[in-house]
Write a protein that holds these residues in place. Structure first.
Motif, PDB file in Angstrom:
ATOM      1  N   VAL A 158      19.187  45.527  30.075  1.00 13.36           N
ATOM      2  CA  VAL A 158      20.309  44.707  30.524  1.00 13.36           C
ATOM      3  C   VAL A 158      21.068  45.489  31.595  1.00 13.36           C
ATOM      4  O   VAL A 158      21.126  46.727  31.561  1.00 13.36           O
ATOM      5  CB  VAL A 158      21.247  44.337  29.337  1.00 13.36           C
ATOM      6  CG1 VAL A 158      21.732  45.578  28.614  1.00 13.36           C
ATOM      7  CG2 VAL A 158      22.434  43.498  29.793  1.00 13.36           C
ATOM      8  N   ILE A 159      21.640  44.763  32.552  1.00 13.51           N
ATOM      9  CA  ILE A 159      22.467  45.400  33.576  1.00 13.51           C
ATOM     10  C   ILE A 159      23.790  44.670  33.666  1.00 13.51           C
ATOM     11  O   ILE A 159      23.842  43.434  33.604  1.00 13.51           O
ATOM     12  CB  ILE A 159      21.753  45.430  34.946  1.00 13.51           C
ATOM     13  CG1 ILE A 159      22.618  46.160  35.990  1.00 13.51           C
ATOM     14  CG2 ILE A 159      21.388  44.028  35.416  1.00 13.51           C
ATOM     15  CD1 ILE A 159      21.874  46.469  37.279  1.00 13.51           C
ATOM     16  N   ILE A 160      24.853  45.434  33.792  1.00 11.76           N
ATOM     17  CA  ILE A 160      26.206  44.897  33.958  1.00 11.76           C
ATOM     18  C   ILE A 160      26.612  45.011  35.427  1.00 11.76           C
ATOM     19  O   ILE A 160      26.437  46.067  36.050  1.00 11.76           O
ATOM     20  CB  ILE A 160      27.224  45.675  33.095  1.00 11.76           C
ATOM     21  CG1 ILE A 160      26.991  45.407  31.605  1.00 11.76           C
ATOM     22  CG2 ILE A 160      28.661  45.307  33.473  1.00 11.76           C
ATOM     23  CD1 ILE A 160      27.837  46.271  30.685  1.00 11.76           C
ATOM     24  N   ILE A 161      27.146  43.920  35.967  1.00 11.26           N
ATOM     25  CA  ILE A 161      27.746  43.927  37.306  1.00 11.26           C
ATOM     26  C   ILE A 161      29.247  43.763  37.096  1.00 11.26           C
ATOM     27  O   ILE A 161      29.713  42.717  36.651  1.00 11.26           O
ATOM     28  CB  ILE A 161      27.201  42.775  38.182  1.00 11.26           C
ATOM     29  CG1 ILE A 161      25.668  42.805  38.233  1.00 11.26           C
ATOM     30  CG2 ILE A 161      27.808  42.830  39.568  1.00 11.26           C
ATOM     31  CD1 ILE A 161      25.082  44.041  38.875  1.00 11.26           C
ATOM     32  N   ASN A 162      30.009  44.816  37.406  1.00  9.23           N
ATOM     33  CA  ASN A 162      31.433  44.846  37.072  1.00  9.23           C
ATOM     34  C   ASN A 162      32.264  45.111  38.315  1.00  9.23           C
ATOM     35  O   ASN A 162      32.274  46.224  38.841  1.00  9.23           O
ATOM     36  CB  ASN A 162      31.691  45.915  36.004  1.00  9.23           C
ATOM     37  CG  ASN A 162      33.146  45.986  35.590  1.00  9.23           C
ATOM     38  OD1 ASN A 162      33.766  47.036  35.659  1.00  9.23           O
ATOM     39  ND2 ASN A 162      33.698  44.878  35.158  1.00  9.23           N
ATOM     40  N   GLN A 163      32.955  44.078  38.815  1.00 11.43           N
ATOM     41  CA  GLN A 163      33.783  44.204  40.021  1.00 11.43           C
ATOM     42  C   GLN A 163      35.225  43.899  39.645  1.00 11.43           C
ATOM     43  O   GLN A 163      35.534  42.841  39.114  1.00 11.43           O
ATOM     44  CB  GLN A 163      33.283  43.245  41.102  1.00 11.43           C
ATOM     45  CG  GLN A 163      34.062  43.311  42.407  1.00 11.43           C
ATOM     46  CD  GLN A 163      35.304  42.433  42.400  1.00 11.43           C
ATOM     47  OE1 GLN A 163      35.306  41.333  41.851  1.00 11.43           O
ATOM     48  NE2 GLN A 163      36.374  42.925  43.010  1.00 11.43           N
ATOM     49  N   GLN A 164      36.141  44.859  39.917  1.00  9.84           N
ATOM     50  CA  GLN A 164      37.537  44.682  39.503  1.00  9.84           C
ATOM     51  C   GLN A 164      38.545  44.909  40.623  1.00  9.84           C
ATOM     52  O   GLN A 164      39.651  44.380  40.581  1.00  9.84           O
ATOM     53  CB  GLN A 164      37.859  45.635  38.335  1.00  9.84           C
ATOM     54  CG  GLN A 164      37.042  45.384  37.090  1.00  9.84           C
ATOM     55  CD  GLN A 164      37.528  46.203  35.911  1.00  9.84           C
ATOM     56  OE1 GLN A 164      38.696  46.569  35.834  1.00  9.84           O
ATOM     57  NE2 GLN A 164      36.640  46.498  34.983  1.00  9.84           N
ATOM     58  N   VAL A 165      38.194  45.709  41.622  1.00 10.09           N
ATOM     59  CA  VAL A 165      39.160  46.109  42.651  1.00 10.09           C
ATOM     60  C   VAL A 165      39.089  45.142  43.829  1.00 10.09           C
ATOM     61  O   VAL A 165      38.000  44.850  44.338  1.00 10.09           O
ATOM     62  CB  VAL A 165      38.871  47.542  43.136  1.00 10.09           C
ATOM     63  CG1 VAL A 165      39.879  47.948  44.215  1.00 10.09           C
ATOM     64  CG2 VAL A 165      38.921  48.521  41.964  1.00 10.09           C
ATOM     65  N   PRO A 166      40.231  44.629  44.305  1.00  9.63           N
ATOM     66  CA  PRO A 166      40.217  43.707  45.454  1.00  9.63           C
ATOM     67  C   PRO A 166      39.549  44.360  46.663  1.00  9.63           C
ATOM     68  O   PRO A 166      39.831  45.506  47.003  1.00  9.63           O
ATOM     69  CB  PRO A 166      41.709  43.466  45.725  1.00  9.63           C
ATOM     70  CG  PRO A 166      42.404  43.806  44.452  1.00  9.63           C
ATOM     71  CD  PRO A 166      41.600  44.874  43.802  1.00  9.63           C
ATOM     72  N   GLY A 167      38.639  43.620  47.299  1.00 12.29           N
ATOM     73  CA  GLY A 167      38.002  44.107  48.504  1.00 12.29           C
ATOM     74  C   GLY A 167      36.970  45.187  48.301  1.00 12.29           C
ATOM     75  O   GLY A 167      36.539  45.833  49.273  1.00 12.29           O
ATOM     76  N   SER A 168      36.556  45.432  47.063  1.00 15.08           N
ATOM     77  CA  SER A 168      35.623  46.539  46.823  1.00 15.08           C
ATOM     78  C   SER A 168      34.227  46.257  47.360  1.00 15.08           C
ATOM     79  O   SER A 168      33.449  47.183  47.578  1.00 15.08           O
ATOM     80  CB  SER A 168      35.548  46.851  45.328  1.00 15.08           C
ATOM     81  OG  SER A 168      35.115  45.709  44.589  1.00 15.08           O
ATOM     82  N   ILE A 169      33.884  44.984  47.532  1.00 14.72           N
ATOM     83  CA  ILE A 169      32.627  44.633  48.195  1.00 14.72           C
ATOM     84  C   ILE A 169      32.978  44.313  49.648  1.00 14.72           C
ATOM     85  O   ILE A 169      33.508  43.251  49.963  1.00 14.72           O
ATOM     86  CB  ILE A 169      31.933  43.452  47.499  1.00 14.72           C
ATOM     87  CG1 ILE A 169      31.548  43.858  46.065  1.00 14.72           C
ATOM     88  CG2 ILE A 169      30.700  43.017  48.273  1.00 14.72           C
ATOM     89  CD1 ILE A 169      30.915  42.765  45.251  1.00 14.72           C
ATOM     90  N   THR A 170      32.704  45.263  50.525  1.00 17.40           N
ATOM     91  CA  THR A 170      33.159  45.168  51.918  1.00 17.40           C
ATOM     92  C   THR A 170      32.383  44.130  52.711  1.00 17.40           C
ATOM     93  O   THR A 170      32.945  43.392  53.521  1.00 17.40           O
ATOM     94  CB  THR A 170      33.025  46.544  52.609  1.00 17.40           C
ATOM     95  OG1 THR A 170      33.648  47.537  51.797  1.00 17.40           O
ATOM     96  CG2 THR A 170      33.704  46.523  53.968  1.00 17.40           C
TER      97      THR A 170
END
Length: 633
Positions: A158-170
């Motif tokens: 299993v893999i977790i994709i965890n995005q929490q910070v605004p703009g962290s995916i540029t």
């Protein structure tokens, strides 16, 4: 979910290989010295002083910490940090968790490690300081991450994709490239928790909180606005139909909703009589969900397991905590749940037995009759109003004790904050033994830390002082009865005597159980004229704390009489006895009484009784004969 199943889940988790991609953050806690430091010679400005500082994993790092606490076979971290002091501290924290860090890259330029500095003066949190909000992740870094995610999908369960910070995916292209990879690995279990980009992902399981999905799928997103569970269910169903992959929606204290091919599965939240800190609970929920799914369990079971894990971490203050296997097993042994939260919060939705003021809280509760054999009554507020006003007496007493007589406290210790905490505790604990409430008071005295340690008392001493305040009121009422100025009927909930007489004629065995000291319960029941209905079955608080509680009494009644759940009824105005009844499958009557003689249902009692699990709500006993005809075989 019993301990045997939880033990089985925990054992299978030990074989799970998991990877985490996300925003790896560091949470910094700076406990400030309110006296400050010196005045700067150069600027003339008073310098601040930090009395203590410590650091813990945050964001995806905290997800990893939660995973590590449950001992899976392998944890691989995929992401990026900056080349800075916070990044070095974060890497040190992750190394101690013995995880595979070969895919955690360092970007030398234009990237600071995401760090959130939380400053506290006493218990008051000051404005947060954030690092890394203007990071620019390079194309080279993105390509390295994408390649490592692809490799993880080939080797991990299993893999977790965890995005929490605004703009962290540029770069928007990054998500497009991820979706192409996920489409190729559609049979793989990928669990997404993205605060800002969830609608852009495909081919993944989704975990989100109710505010996030409401904001992104059409409903109001104000965190302060109450969104009914039925609305959340509607949105969750729509998302699942769109995604065709399981969807998990966390609903705060109300629990979690799961949507998959089997339909909607609702897991209620746990009621916990402590100060709580929800920070990090979502990370615990995410990690427990992923590991349980990776171990081969269906989404509904995974949600139940994760719900217990999150209930552990919300009790850990001033840190983003984790839940160990031992802690999850312990909390699962005797959980208390929130029941019917929407009905509790919206009196306008109340439905009644036709022609009565008896509210029905469970739709099918009157479909079958009950072969009742044993009935347990609470005392104060349920049958008797001799102690009416005890909540206000206890509230004022607790505030006086916690403040140490200081009228003005600073910051988070101001009287309004103390009163809020005290009122919340009293409402949740109504029905427990007084000594337990005084133990909680001792904990609050320590928590607020206004009273010097040498001046603090233990729970037994606090109980004596509280009872001195309360008994002044009770004794005045008893004296008025002795003088003939007031009759005993003025201190009995309307309809009590007729109800007890009806139960006696039915041959039901009755018990009186109170958190008040047992000698006082016996004395007051005798004065009010209904002690004979209970005989020797009158119980109250004792010096030996282990010899009596409502929980112990109900367990003994069920065991000694080999009762089926539907042979037991519990009648009370506090959530404690109602919750214990629900655990044993009995019929619970919530008494939303006004102890001052006001007619109709007490709406605050109604709210907490429904959340405690009441099947029916009554304002008094005047219509109970109608109920008995409908309920008893």
């Amino acid at each position: 979910m019993d301990n045997k199943m939880i033990s089985g889940i925990l054992e299978k988790i030990r074989n799970v290989k998991i990877a985490v991609y996300g925003d790896f953050c560091l949470d910094a806690y700076w406990l400030m010295d309110p006296s400050g430091s010196e005045i700067s010679v150069e600027t003339g400005i008073q310098a601040e002083a930090v009395s203590r500082h410590y650091y813990s994993p945050g964001g995806a790092s905290n997800v990893v910490a939660n995973l590590a606490a449950l001992n899976p076979a392998e944890i691989r971290v995929i992401g990026v940090t900056g080349n800075d002091i916070f990044g070095r501290e974060l890497r040190l924290k992750l190394q101690r968790l013995t995880v595979d860090m070969s895919s955690l890259f360092i970007q030398q330029d234009h990237f600071d490690t995401y760090t959130f500095v939380k400053k506290y003066i006493g218990e008051g949190e000051q404005p947060r300081m954030d690092f890394g909000l203007h990071n620019v992740r390079s194309v080279e870094t993105d390509e390295l991450i994408l390649e490592k995610i692809k490799r993880a999908l080939e080797t991990s369960d299993v893999i977790i994709i965890n995005q929490q910070v605004p703009g962290s995916i540029t770069r928007p292209q990054f998500i497009e490239q991820l979706n192409e990879i996920f489409e190729h690995y559609q049979s793989k279990l990928i669990l997404l928790d993205s605060r800002h980009y969830s609608r852009q992902f495909r081919h993944v399981y989704l975990k989100a909180n109710f505010v996030e999905i409401a904001g992104r799928y059409g409903a109001p997103a104000d965190p302060e606005e109450y969104i009914p569970l039925v609305k959340i269910q509607e949105i969750g169903t729509r998302i699942f139909q769109e995604w065709r992959k399981p969807v998990f929606v966390t609903c705060g204290e109300r629990g979690i909703m799961t949507f998959d091919d089997a339909g909607m599965h609702y897991t209620p939240g746990l009621q916990i009589l402590k100060k709580l800190d929800p920070v990090g609970a979502g990370d615990t929920m995410l990690s427990a969900l992923a590991l349980c799914l990776g171990a081969g369990y269906p989404p509904g079971i995974a949600a139940e397991f994760a719900n217990l894990a999150a209930a552990v971490t919300i009790q850990k203050l001033f840190t983003t905590g984790t839940a160990s296997p031992e802690e999850i097993l312990e909390i699962s042994m005797d959980p208390d749940y929130h029941y019917n939260p929407d009905l509790a919060e919206t009196p306008g939705k109340a439905g009644y037995i036709p022609g009565t003021k008896i509210e029905i809280c469970e739709k099918n509760i009157l479909d079958n009759k009950y072969p009742l054999k044993h009935v347990v009554f609470d005392h104060d507020g349920t049958l008797s109003t001799l102690r009416a006003g005890w909540e206000k007496v206890m509230e004022d007493f607790m505030i006086r004790v916690i403040s140490g007589g200081v009228e003005k406290m600073e910051g988070d210790k101001m009287p309004g904050k103390v009163r809020e905490r005290v009122k919340e505790y009293i409402a949740l604990s109504a029905g427990v033994r007084t000594i337990i409430q005084m133990k909680a008071l001792a904990d609050l005295v320590e928590e607020f830390n206004v009273v010097p340690e040498p001046e603090r008392l233990d729970a037994y001493e606090y109980k004596k002082l509280y009872l001195l305040d309360l008994m002044k009121i009770v004794n005045r009422r008893l004296e008025k009865m002795e003088r003939g100025e007031m009759g005993r009927d003025q201190f009995i909930i309307p309809g009590t005597m007729d109800f007890l007489e009806s139960l006696k004629k039915l041959g039901v065995i009755m018990y009186l159980a109170s958190g008040t000291d047992e000698p006082d319960v016996r004395k007051e029941a005798g004065i009010l004229g209904y002690a004979q209905y209970f005989g020797n079955q009158i119980y109250g608080s004792r010096e030996d704390m282990q010899s009596f509680s409502k929980k112990i009494l109900m367990a003994r009644i069920v065991q000694e009489n080999n009762l089926r759940g539907n042979e037991l009824m519990v009648v009370g105005d506090g959530p404690v006895e109602i919750r214990e009844c629900r655990k044993r499958g009995g019929l619970s009557l919530g008494m939303a009484t006004h102890e001052d003689g006001t007619g109709g249902a007490n709406m605050e009692k109604r709210r907490r009784l429904i959340r405690g699990g009441a099947h029916l709500i009554l304002p008094d006993f005047r219509e109970v004969d109608n109920l008995l005809r409908m309920v008893i075989k």
